[in-house]
Design a protein around this motif. Structure first.
Motif, PDB file in Angstrom:
ATOM      1  N   VAL A 188      19.138 -33.336  83.018  1.00 28.04           N
ATOM      2  CA  VAL A 188      19.224 -33.162  84.797  1.00 28.04           C
ATOM      3  C   VAL A 188      19.237 -34.364  85.523  1.00 28.04           C
ATOM      4  O   VAL A 188      19.529 -35.431  85.919  1.00 28.04           O
ATOM      5  N   PHE A 196      30.358 -35.354  83.252  1.00 21.82           N
ATOM      6  CA  PHE A 196      28.709 -34.512  82.870  1.00 21.82           C
ATOM      7  C   PHE A 196      27.839 -35.896  83.826  1.00 21.82           C
ATOM      8  O   PHE A 196      27.274 -36.128  84.101  1.00 21.82           O
ATOM      9  N   PRO A 213      26.993 -34.772  87.567  1.00 21.93           N
ATOM     10  CA  PRO A 213      25.945 -33.716  86.875  1.00 21.93           C
ATOM     11  C   PRO A 213      25.588 -32.646  87.030  1.00 21.93           C
ATOM     12  O   PRO A 213      25.805 -31.177  86.513  1.00 21.93           O
ATOM     13  N   LEU A 240      26.061 -28.730  85.507  1.00 23.74           N
ATOM     14  CA  LEU A 240      25.840 -28.615  84.633  1.00 23.74           C
ATOM     15  C   LEU A 240      24.991 -27.129  84.876  1.00 23.74           C
ATOM     16  O   LEU A 240      24.006 -26.512  85.134  1.00 23.74           O
ATOM     17  N   TYR A 273      23.321 -23.372  83.110  1.00 26.51           N
ATOM     18  CA  TYR A 273      23.560 -24.306  81.984  1.00 26.51           C
ATOM     19  C   TYR A 273      23.533 -23.997  80.820  1.00 26.51           C
ATOM     20  O   TYR A 273      23.827 -24.611  79.703  1.00 26.51           O
ATOM     21  N   SER A 275      27.074 -24.218  80.355  1.00 28.53           N
ATOM     22  CA  SER A 275      27.685 -24.987  80.266  1.00 28.53           C
ATOM     23  C   SER A 275      29.023 -25.882  79.327  1.00 28.53           C
ATOM     24  O   SER A 275      27.924 -25.235  78.414  1.00 28.53           O
ATOM     25  N   ILE A 290      28.235 -28.256  77.927  1.00 26.60           N
ATOM     26  CA  ILE A 290      27.482 -29.440  77.680  1.00 26.60           C
ATOM     27  C   ILE A 290      27.105 -28.701  76.556  1.00 26.60           C
ATOM     28  O   ILE A 290      26.423 -29.183  75.547  1.00 26.60           O
ATOM     29  N   GLN A 340      27.868 -32.115  72.801  1.00 22.53           N
ATOM     30  CA  GLN A 340      26.313 -32.510  73.529  1.00 22.53           C
ATOM     31  C   GLN A 340      26.664 -33.589  72.532  1.00 22.53           C
ATOM     32  O   GLN A 340      25.757 -34.888  72.367  1.00 22.53           O
TER      33      GLN A 340
END
Length: 396
Positions: free
Chosen positions: A40, A73, A77, A81, A84, A87, A89, A95
């Motif tokens: 992060v 992102f 962020p 996020l 997490y 998320s 992501i 990713q």
């Protein structure tokens, strides 16, 4: 022209034996990270540099290429996020392109804010590139073998192919078992003295895959969680039988896709169909184009640790290693064989950590003080690069 496809290992050794004798500075290796937990703090660092020249254009190009706002992102962020684990992501198809995007952004920020072009400045210009897993694709994009637009699409589509491959396995399985036994990856951490015993044991375990051989102190396995836990338990028993008193830690890497696992073999066909070499105008449509021929920067391949000088050889290796182990240790050994003094410049702290363990290990044979290991995603790393450039300027 001689076709390197016929003897890639021989060509790599011949070219780089000649290069080794001509080096007037430490052998410099740019290292690109693979998929993992996003920092992060690093995303926040990049979010504060959206105003830097060229960053906004790169974010817009990424969004346009993918058809969704992956830039969110980077722009905000902390908002994207929160929680997490839940998320988006965490998805492999998010990713992988995000890692390419943030690597490209970091290189641009370093050039614009610090005046250092990592690929052309004579002080830090690399002799070799090295990627860890997905980082091998990033290495091709960063030297324009694959252009950025095609590269970020390829990373996204590669991630989707992997997700679909795992999903199809679950669909044909027992629903109750699927809910209780997910695919996992575990990093096994242990003293380097037992490396040979651990590696030999794991290679004989058919129920799991050997995914990464990172250094003499870390090997990553993958498979169904129940199988991985059984293998770890048996490994500890095996070492006890050999009277080797050494602690082994198994760290859950918290991923949904078991990278470099046999289950991903079907993905290779999709990647092969997707990639197409071109000369001249880039390919349009759904195909991902790459420029064949000799690369500007040789790449040390995860598949076997050999140096690849031709794009088509490295592309083939990247596809092949999809379901085979990343032998990062062999890559590092190859580099150390080429030069007594090496400077590793990492675009991520994870690879920097792996390399630090390697160079400090007696088994590596690296002489104390002969290696520099820098992580560019840290303030300390950026200061080191600036100082290196300044010192070089003052001495000329």
């Amino acid at each position: 022209m001689f076709n390197a496809l016929s003897a890639p290992k021989m060509i790599g050794r011949l070219i780089h034996k000649r290069l080794k004798s001509s080096l007037s500075r430490p052998t410099t290796v740019l290292v690109f990270p693979g998929q993992g937990v996003f920092s992060v703090e690093h995303l926040d660092f990049l979010s504060k540099r959206v105003h830097v020249e060229g960053v906004e254009e790169l974010l817009e190009e990424a969004d346009d290429a993918l058809g969704f706002t992956i830039s969110r992102f980077v722009r905000d962020p902390k908002a994207n996020l929160g929680g997490y684990i839940e998320s988006p992501i965490q998805k492999t198809s998010i990713q992988q392109p995000l890692l390419l995007l943030t690597t490209k952004l970091l290189a641009k920020v370093i050039r614009e804010e610090h005046g250092v072009d990592m690929f052309n400045d004579p002080v830090v210009k690399p002799h070799y590139l090295l990627g860890h897993s997905l980082g091998e694709i990033i290495a091709l994009v960063m030297q324009d073998v694959i252009d950025f637009r095609d590269g970020i699409k390829f990373c996204s589509q590669r991630g989707m192919l992997m997700e679909k491959c795992v999903a199809s396995y679950y669909q044909v399985g027992d629903p109750q078992r699927v809910s209780e036994d997910q695919f996992k990856m575990f990093a096994l951490v242990f003293p380097s003295q037992i490396f040979d015993h651990v590696l030999k044991f794991l290679r004989n375990q058919d129920q799991i895959s050997l995914s990464n051989i990172n250094n003499f102190q870390q090997i990553v396995i993958s498979g169904l969680e129940s199988s991985c836990l059984v293998v770890v338990s048996r490994l500890k028993e095996h070492l006890a039988e050999l009277k080797l008193k050494a602690r082994i830690r198994a760290i859950d890497l918290d991923v949904k896709v078991p990278f470099h696992n046999d289950i991903l073999s079907p993905v290779k066909g999709g990647l092969d169909q997707m990639l197409q070499a071109y000369i001249g105008a880039p390919i349009l449509g759904n195909k991902i184009g790459y420029k064949p021929g000799e690369m500007k920067f040789p790449v040390v391949s995860n598949l076997d640790g050999c140096i690849q000088t031709y794009a088509e050889d490295q592309i083939r290796n990247i596809i092949d290693v999809t379901s085979r182990p990343v032998n990062f240790l062999k890559c590092l050994q190859t580099i150390q064989e080429l030069s007594e003094e090496v400077k590793y410049i990492n675009f991520g702290s994870v690879t920097s950590g792996i390399i630090s363990k390697f160079v400090s290990d007696k088994r590596s044979g690296v002489h104390a003080g002969s290696c520099t290991n820098i992580a560019l995603d840290t303030e300390e790393g950026l200061k080191t690069i600036r100082k290196t450039i300044q010192n070089a300027s003052q001495s000329t």
